[in-house]
Design an enzyme around this catalytic site. Structure first.
Site, PDB file in Angstrom:
ATOM      1  CB  CYS A   1     -25.585  -2.120   4.227  1.00  0.00           C
ATOM      2  SG  CYS A   1     -26.667  -2.655   5.577  1.00  0.00           S
TER       3      CYS A   1
ATOM      4  CG  HIS B   1     -29.445  -2.834   2.361  1.00  0.00           C
ATOM      5  ND1 HIS B   1     -28.258  -3.511   2.524  1.00  0.00           N
ATOM      6  CD2 HIS B   1     -29.307  -2.110   1.234  1.00  0.00           C
ATOM      7  CE1 HIS B   1     -27.444  -3.210   1.525  1.00  0.00           C
ATOM      8  NE2 HIS B   1     -28.061  -2.356   0.723  1.00  0.00           N
TER       9      HIS B   1
ATOM     10  CG  HIS C   1     -26.181  -0.618  -1.906  1.00  0.00           C
ATOM     11  ND1 HIS C   1     -26.584  -1.913  -1.711  1.00  0.00           N
ATOM     12  CD2 HIS C   1     -26.308  -0.388  -3.237  1.00  0.00           C
ATOM     13  CE1 HIS C   1     -26.961  -2.438  -2.859  1.00  0.00           C
ATOM     14  NE2 HIS C   1     -26.798  -1.527  -3.813  1.00  0.00           N
TER      15      HIS C   1
END
Length: 177
Positions: free
Chosen positions: A86, A136, A148
């Protein structure tokens, strides 16, 4: 059929190990949207009018480059189109637009200016947590969607109202200029 006690424990342990196997720690994969187009609401148009033209050019670069990564496989520690996690994905997208970001999601969280969800514009960052830790990050692309690096499906677009995502949102940030 309900799983037995041993099977339930095994499933739970496997799911936990999977969730903590990367910096994103959380499996972000359901309600995937690709090439979704929605009309912009009047309130979103009003918010956009307050954005400086130079900001819009950077935003367009970020969103355009992020979409080029769709389908890139997830790879822990990766930061290229052959595989990315990510924060590596986010760092690489911003770098392609001439903006330097730190490497990890937690470092990126410390780097950005915090903003309210109601202030989000395309190109802003959305951060997620597991417990108390930021783990994240994704890029807001407008219309309540983020792009993402999902641990199970690679780089995808998802709706922020997805139950799994919405429960883990830590906050929102804009890269300081």
């Amino acid at each position: 059929m309900k799983p037995t006690g041993a099977l339930y424990i095994t499933i739970t342990l496997c799911a936990s190990l999977f969730l903590f196997s990367c910096t994103s720690s959380v499996r972000f994969a359901s309600d995937v949207r690709h090439n979704t187009v929605k009309k912009t609401s009047h309130s979103q148009k009003k918010d956009r009018k307050t954005v400086k033209p130079s900001d819009i050019e950077e935003t367009n670069c970020i969103v355009k480059n992020a979409k080029l990564w769709l389908g890139t496989p997830y790879k822990y520690g990766g930061e290229s189109k052959s595989g990315a996690d990510c924060s590596g994905f986010v760092q690489s997208v911003f770098s392609s637009c001439g903006i330097d970001l730190p490497r990890t999601a937690a470092q990126q969280w410390d780097f950005v200016q915090r903003i309210a969800r109601s202030s989000l514009i395309a190109g802003d960052l959305v951060f997620f947590k597991s417990g108390a830790h930021i783990n994240h990050v994704g890029i807001f692309v407008g219309d309540n969607l983020i792009i993402h690096a999902s641990t199970s499906q690679g780089v995808i677009i998802q709706d922020l109202d997805n139950l799994y995502l919405s429960r883990r949102i830590a906050g929102f940030g804009r890269v300081k200029q």
